[in-house]
Design an enzyme around this catalytic site. Sequence first.
Site, short mmCIF file in Angstrom:
data_model
loop_
_atom_site.label_atom_id
_atom_site.label_comp_id
_atom_site.label_asym_id
_atom_site.label_seq_id
_atom_site.Cartn_x
_atom_site.Cartn_y
_atom_site.Cartn_z
N ASP A 216 0.84 -1.19 0.00
CA ASP A 216 0.00 0.00 0.00
C ASP A 216 0.88 1.25 0.00
OD1 ASP A 216 -1.71 2.11 0.64
OD2 ASP A 216 -2.68 1.06 2.30
N ILE A 217 0.81 2.03 -1.06
CA ILE A 217 1.67 3.22 -1.20
C ILE A 217 1.41 4.24 -0.09
CG2 ILE A 217 0.19 4.55 -2.77
CD1 ILE A 217 2.87 5.17 -4.33
N VAL B 169 -5.67 4.04 -6.55
CA VAL B 169 -4.63 4.66 -5.72
C VAL B 169 -4.98 6.12 -5.41
CG1 VAL B 169 -3.09 5.41 -7.61
CG2 VAL B 169 -2.13 4.84 -5.40
N ASP B 170 -5.62 6.80 -6.35
CA ASP B 170 -6.01 8.20 -6.15
C ASP B 170 -6.94 8.33 -4.95
OD1 ASP B 170 -6.30 10.95 -6.66
OD2 ASP B 170 -7.73 10.66 -8.28
N SER C 86 -1.55 4.32 -14.59
CA SER C 86 -2.42 4.04 -15.75
C SER C 86 -2.76 2.57 -15.96
CB SER C 86 -1.85 4.61 -17.06
OG SER C 86 -2.03 6.00 -17.11
N THR C 87 -2.32 1.67 -15.08
CA THR C 87 -2.55 0.24 -15.34
C THR C 87 -3.85 -0.29 -14.72
OG1 THR C 87 -1.26 -0.46 -13.41
CG2 THR C 87 -0.08 -0.23 -15.51
N GLY C 88 -4.58 0.55 -14.02
CA GLY C 88 -5.85 0.13 -13.42
C GLY C 88 -7.00 0.42 -14.37
N ILE C 89 -7.86 1.33 -13.97
CA ILE C 89 -9.04 1.63 -14.79
C ILE C 89 -8.69 2.28 -16.13
CG2 ILE C 89 -10.62 1.77 -12.83
CD1 ILE C 89 -10.52 4.83 -13.10
N TYR C 90 -7.48 2.82 -16.27
CA TYR C 90 -7.07 3.41 -17.55
C TYR C 90 -6.55 2.35 -18.52
CZ TYR C 90 -7.58 8.16 -15.65
OH TYR C 90 -8.06 9.33 -15.12
#
Length: 168
Positions: free
Chosen positions: A9-10, A32-33, A120-124
């Site tokens: 977890d960042i 993450v946002d 960008s590797t999630g919902i994007y």
Amino acid sequence: MELELVLGDITKIEVDAIVNAANTSLLGGGGVDGAIHRAGGKEVLDDCIRIRNRQGGCKVGEAVITTAGKLRAKHVIHTVGPRWNNGQSNEDEKLRNCYINCLAIAQEHGLKTMAIPNISTGIYKFPKERAAAIAIETVQKHPADLHRIVFVCFDAENYAIYNNLLGN
């Protein structure tokens, strides 16, 4: 510069800055946002609102810096990654610019340690292998005065990809 890889977890990483895979509004979202905004609290959102009022948000490939609020980090560098459009919209260049601009902000603020998620590797839906290669190559080719960069993977798939590319 030391490159480190972590599965976790960042929002729990103690560094000078964590990078947020933000959206153009800077007002929080999913993934993450959302996690960074929830953990950082009102101070992070207030800074984002001030930036938004001043410049209208953050464009794809660009980056801005805020306080980290209640996070263990001192700052959050928000960058907006591209949505994957089958490589038809200069997505590689836009993603590369995310890392370049985060490194430039770190340099400008004299930061020494930074944690970076899988932008960008999630919902994007940016292809994970391609995104990881761009991330690693870009931070290696654009050295800032950072002592340590931590690639923080939220899932085992990204962790395995980064681990392989880093030769661990």
